[in-house]
Write a protein that holds these residues in place. Structure first.
Motif, PDB file in Angstrom:
ATOM      1  N   LEU A 114       0.799  -1.171  -0.101  1.00 36.81           N
ATOM      2  CA  LEU A 114       0.003  -0.040   0.136  1.00 36.81           C
ATOM      3  C   LEU A 114       0.976   1.216  -0.022  1.00 36.81           C
ATOM      4  CD1 LEU A 114      -2.941  -1.060   2.693  1.00 36.81           C
ATOM      5  CD2 LEU A 114      -2.800  -0.834  -0.072  1.00 36.81           C
ATOM      6  N   VAL A 115       1.955   1.287   0.721  1.00 32.42           N
ATOM      7  CA  VAL A 115       2.878   2.368   0.597  1.00 32.42           C
ATOM      8  C   VAL A 115       3.566   2.492  -0.552  1.00 32.42           C
ATOM      9  CG1 VAL A 115       5.050   3.249   1.677  1.00 32.42           C
ATOM     10  CG2 VAL A 115       3.377   2.196   3.180  1.00 32.42           C
ATOM     11  N   ALA A 116       3.843   1.470  -1.361  1.00 31.95           N
ATOM     12  CA  ALA A 116       4.422   1.536  -2.628  1.00 31.95           C
ATOM     13  C   ALA A 116       3.371   2.043  -3.897  1.00 31.95           C
ATOM     14  CB  ALA A 116       4.683   0.146  -3.424  1.00 31.95           C
ATOM     15  N   ARG A 117       1.995   1.821  -3.456  1.00 33.65           N
ATOM     16  CA  ARG A 117       1.091   2.191  -4.310  1.00 33.65           C
ATOM     17  C   ARG A 117       0.672   3.663  -3.906  1.00 33.65           C
ATOM     18  NH1 ARG A 117      -1.265   0.220  -9.083  1.00 33.65           N
ATOM     19  NH2 ARG A 117      -3.481   1.000  -9.150  1.00 33.65           N
ATOM     20  N   LEU A 118       0.939   4.007  -2.856  1.00 29.28           N
ATOM     21  CA  LEU A 118       0.583   5.538  -2.374  1.00 29.28           C
ATOM     22  C   LEU A 118       1.840   6.420  -3.073  1.00 29.28           C
ATOM     23  CD1 LEU A 118      -0.721   7.346  -0.290  1.00 29.28           C
ATOM     24  CD2 LEU A 118       0.723   6.935   1.484  1.00 29.28           C
ATOM     25  N   PHE A 119       2.950   5.900  -3.025  1.00 31.47           N
ATOM     26  CA  PHE A 119       4.163   6.511  -3.804  1.00 31.47           C
ATOM     27  C   PHE A 119       3.663   6.992  -5.291  1.00 31.47           C
ATOM     28  CE2 PHE A 119       6.717   5.874  -0.070  1.00 31.47           C
ATOM     29  CZ  PHE A 119       7.685   7.057   0.044  1.00 31.47           C
ATOM     30  N   ARG A 120       3.015   5.868  -5.630  1.00 29.01           N
ATOM     31  CA  ARG A 120       2.700   5.796  -7.233  1.00 29.01           C
ATOM     32  C   ARG A 120       1.652   7.203  -7.350  1.00 29.01           C
ATOM     33  NH1 ARG A 120      -0.245   1.428 -11.117  1.00 29.01           N
ATOM     34  NH2 ARG A 120      -0.692   2.802 -12.899  1.00 29.01           N
ATOM     35  N   HIS A 121       0.690   7.290  -6.446  1.00 27.53           N
ATOM     36  CA  HIS A 121      -0.205   8.178  -6.381  1.00 27.53           C
ATOM     37  C   HIS A 121       0.567   9.499  -6.384  1.00 27.53           C
ATOM     38  CE1 HIS A 121      -4.344   6.658  -6.437  1.00 27.53           C
ATOM     39  NE2 HIS A 121      -3.680   5.451  -5.818  1.00 27.53           N
ATOM     40  N   MET A 122       1.568   9.692  -5.383  1.00 29.33           N
ATOM     41  CA  MET A 122       2.423  10.788  -4.983  1.00 29.33           C
ATOM     42  C   MET A 122       2.918  11.375  -6.034  1.00 29.33           C
ATOM     43  SD  MET A 122       3.511  10.399  -0.891  1.00 29.33           S
ATOM     44  CE  MET A 122       4.644  11.570  -1.333  1.00 29.33           C
ATOM     45  N   SER A 123       3.558  10.365  -6.949  1.00 30.92           N
ATOM     46  CA  SER A 123       4.293  10.744  -8.169  1.00 30.92           C
ATOM     47  C   SER A 123       3.580  11.455  -9.089  1.00 30.92           C
ATOM     48  CB  SER A 123       4.991   9.217  -8.793  1.00 30.92           C
ATOM     49  OG  SER A 123       5.424   9.622  -9.996  1.00 30.92           O
ATOM     50  N   LEU A 124       2.226  10.877  -9.271  1.00 34.78           N
ATOM     51  CA  LEU A 124       1.415  11.541 -10.099  1.00 34.78           C
ATOM     52  C   LEU A 124       0.905  12.992  -9.693  1.00 34.78           C
ATOM     53  CD1 LEU A 124      -1.150   8.783 -11.143  1.00 34.78           C
ATOM     54  CD2 LEU A 124       0.687   9.778 -12.674  1.00 34.78           C
ATOM     55  N   ASP A 125       0.944  13.081  -8.417  1.00 34.46           N
ATOM     56  CA  ASP A 125       0.515  14.507  -7.656  1.00 34.46           C
ATOM     57  C   ASP A 125       1.690  15.336  -8.083  1.00 34.46           C
ATOM     58  OD1 ASP A 125      -2.072  14.102  -6.905  1.00 34.46           O
ATOM     59  OD2 ASP A 125      -1.907  13.709  -4.908  1.00 34.46           O
ATOM     60  N   GLU A 126       2.886  14.748  -7.724  1.00 41.91           N
ATOM     61  CA  GLU A 126       4.118  15.679  -7.899  1.00 41.91           C
ATOM     62  C   GLU A 126       4.306  16.286  -9.307  1.00 41.91           C
ATOM     63  OE1 GLU A 126       8.833  14.585  -8.011  1.00 41.91           O
ATOM     64  OE2 GLU A 126       7.776  13.725  -6.320  1.00 41.91           O
ATOM     65  N   GLN A 127       3.712  15.436 -10.395  1.00 43.59           N
ATOM     66  CA  GLN A 127       3.920  15.741 -11.776  1.00 43.59           C
ATOM     67  C   GLN A 127       3.068  16.988 -12.044  1.00 43.59           C
ATOM     68  OE1 GLN A 127       3.677  12.852 -14.822  1.00 43.59           O
ATOM     69  NE2 GLN A 127       3.377  14.086 -16.157  1.00 43.59           N
ATOM     70  N   ALA A 128       1.849  16.755 -11.482  1.00 48.28           N
ATOM     71  CA  ALA A 128       0.661  17.777 -11.633  1.00 48.28           C
ATOM     72  C   ALA A 128       1.057  18.978 -10.938  1.00 48.28           C
ATOM     73  CB  ALA A 128      -0.464  17.412 -11.240  1.00 48.28           C
ATOM     74  N   LEU A 129       1.647  18.959  -9.646  1.00 48.92           N
ATOM     75  CA  LEU A 129       2.191  20.130  -9.059  1.00 48.92           C
ATOM     76  C   LEU A 129       3.092  20.774  -9.628  1.00 48.92           C
ATOM     77  CD1 LEU A 129       1.866  21.910  -6.624  1.00 48.92           C
ATOM     78  CD2 LEU A 129       3.194  20.454  -5.222  1.00 48.92           C
ATOM     79  N   ALA A 130       4.160  20.038 -10.124  1.00 48.26           N
ATOM     80  CA  ALA A 130       5.251  20.784 -10.988  1.00 48.26           C
ATOM     81  C   ALA A 130       4.799  21.571 -12.156  1.00 48.26           C
ATOM     82  CB  ALA A 130       6.339  19.571 -11.292  1.00 48.26           C
ATOM     83  N   GLU A 131       3.754  20.934 -13.071  1.00 49.98           N
ATOM     84  CA  GLU A 131       3.255  21.566 -13.935  1.00 49.98           C
ATOM     85  C   GLU A 131       2.474  22.996 -13.504  1.00 49.98           C
ATOM     86  OE1 GLU A 131       0.745  18.704 -15.670  1.00 49.98           O
ATOM     87  OE2 GLU A 131       2.385  17.695 -16.513  1.00 49.98           O
ATOM     88  N   ALA A 132       1.895  23.044 -12.677  1.00 51.20           N
ATOM     89  CA  ALA A 132       1.256  24.072 -11.919  1.00 51.20           C
ATOM     90  C   ALA A 132       2.211  25.266 -11.436  1.00 51.20           C
ATOM     91  CB  ALA A 132       0.285  23.881 -10.686  1.00 51.20           C
ATOM     92  N   LEU A 133       3.198  24.795 -10.798  1.00 58.42           N
ATOM     93  CA  LEU A 133       4.499  25.527 -10.374  1.00 58.42           C
ATOM     94  C   LEU A 133       5.084  26.323 -11.399  1.00 58.42           C
ATOM     95  CD1 LEU A 133       5.697  23.578  -7.157  1.00 58.42           C
ATOM     96  CD2 LEU A 133       4.372  25.796  -6.894  1.00 58.42           C
ATOM     97  N   ALA A 134       5.271  25.533 -12.521  1.00 59.68           N
ATOM     98  CA  ALA A 134       6.105  25.864 -13.454  1.00 59.68           C
ATOM     99  C   ALA A 134       5.352  27.003 -14.254  1.00 59.68           C
ATOM    100  CB  ALA A 134       6.405  24.781 -14.628  1.00 59.68           C
ATOM    101  N   GLU A 135       4.192  27.339 -13.932  1.00 60.16           N
ATOM    102  CA  GLU A 135       3.443  28.263 -14.700  1.00 60.16           C
ATOM    103  C   GLU A 135       3.964  29.864 -13.679  1.00 60.16           C
ATOM    104  OE1 GLU A 135      -0.581  27.715 -13.965  1.00 60.16           O
ATOM    105  OE2 GLU A 135      -0.253  25.987 -15.160  1.00 60.16           O
ATOM    106  N   THR A 136       4.682  29.582 -12.778  1.00 62.28           N
ATOM    107  CA  THR A 136       5.134  30.802 -11.982  1.00 62.28           C
ATOM    108  C   THR A 136       6.518  30.890 -11.851  1.00 62.28           C
ATOM    109  OG1 THR A 136       4.935  29.840  -9.942  1.00 62.28           O
ATOM    110  CG2 THR A 136       2.991  30.970 -10.832  1.00 62.28           C
ATOM    111  N   THR A 137       7.528  29.815 -12.177  1.00 61.45           N
ATOM    112  CA  THR A 137       8.740  29.587 -12.008  1.00 61.45           C
ATOM    113  C   THR A 137       9.329  29.003 -12.964  1.00 61.45           C
ATOM    114  OG1 THR A 137      10.582  29.491 -10.118  1.00 61.45           O
ATOM    115  CG2 THR A 137       8.710  27.861 -10.389  1.00 61.45           C
ATOM    116  N   ASP A 138      10.860  28.686 -12.982  1.00 59.54           N
ATOM    117  CA  ASP A 138      11.286  27.949 -14.006  1.00 59.54           C
ATOM    118  C   ASP A 138      11.362  26.238 -13.584  1.00 59.54           C
ATOM    119  OD1 ASP A 138      13.931  26.359 -12.528  1.00 59.54           O
ATOM    120  OD2 ASP A 138      13.672  28.303 -11.724  1.00 59.54           O
TER     121      ASP A 138
END
Length: 201
Positions: free
Chosen positions: A123-147
């Motif tokens: 379950l922890v491993a699966r949770l990390f997979r969810h977090m990886s997708l969230d991390e990618q989405a957050l990075a894309e949102a942050l990239a709208e305001t920074t490098d």
């Protein structure tokens, strides 16, 4: 007709999930075979897998509502509010609401659910997979305001901090500490965690 079919689908989905979580909490995630979950829910094993592709999905679909949440917070923040300030505010609001995703909820079933997730390797491993997708989405949102590099680094730091904070809250509650006491510590820990992140983002 489409509405009725969707309603029926939701009922089956909920019945399978409820049966699965009840069995997992009673006996342990690794101790309950999928066939037993299907039988308890009154469906076939193939039907179960149509709704939940993996055994881990039977548990972690409950966090699906939070998928992409950090990115939404950044994009929907108030004018002139910095992204990290919006994320900090959102996490603190979650603590104040005792949102289960923050780990700060002492309802016995919620606490048992969180403890099961954090103590089961698959379950922890699966949770990390969810977090990886969230991390990618957050990075894309942050990239709208920074490098891009800063966005990638900060996204990883934010989600790692939130995971550590949530797990810490669960562990303190499992120890039997009163919710009010843990909440005070949780707020201080969250403030410290966000203070360690780059203030210019």
């Amino acid at each position: 007709m489409t509405g009725l079919r969707e309603l029926q689908r939701q009922r089956v989905h909920e019945a399978i999930s409820t049966a699965a979580v009840a069995l997992f909490l009673e006996r342990g995630f690794d101790e309950v075979p999928v066939t037993e979950v299907a039988a308890a829910a009154g469906v076939s094993k193939p039907t179960l897998f149509k709704y939940f592709p993996t055994k881990e999905d039977l548990v972690l679909h409950r966090i699906a509502d939070h998928q992409g949440e950090a990115a939404r917070v950044v994009r929907q923040r108030a004018p002139h509010e910095r992204p990290l300030e919006a994320l900090r505010r959102h996490f603190l609001d979650g603590l104040a609401r005792h949102d289960p995703v923050t780990g700060l909820n002492d309802d016995p079933e919620v606490l048992a659910f969180n403890r099961m997730v954090f103590s089961t390797p698959s379950l922890v491993a699966r949770l990390f997979r969810h977090m990886s997708l969230d991390e990618q989405a957050l990075a894309e949102a942050l990239a709208e305001t920074t490098d891009d590099l800063t966005a990638d680094l900060v996204a990883g730091q934010v989600l790692a901090a939130q995971r550590v904070l949530a797990r810490r809250n669960v562990e303190l509650l499992v120890e039997g500490r009163p919710l009010e006491e843990v909440e005070r510590e949780a707020v201080r820990a969250a403030e410290r965690a966000f203070s360690l992140l780059p203030s210019e983002v």
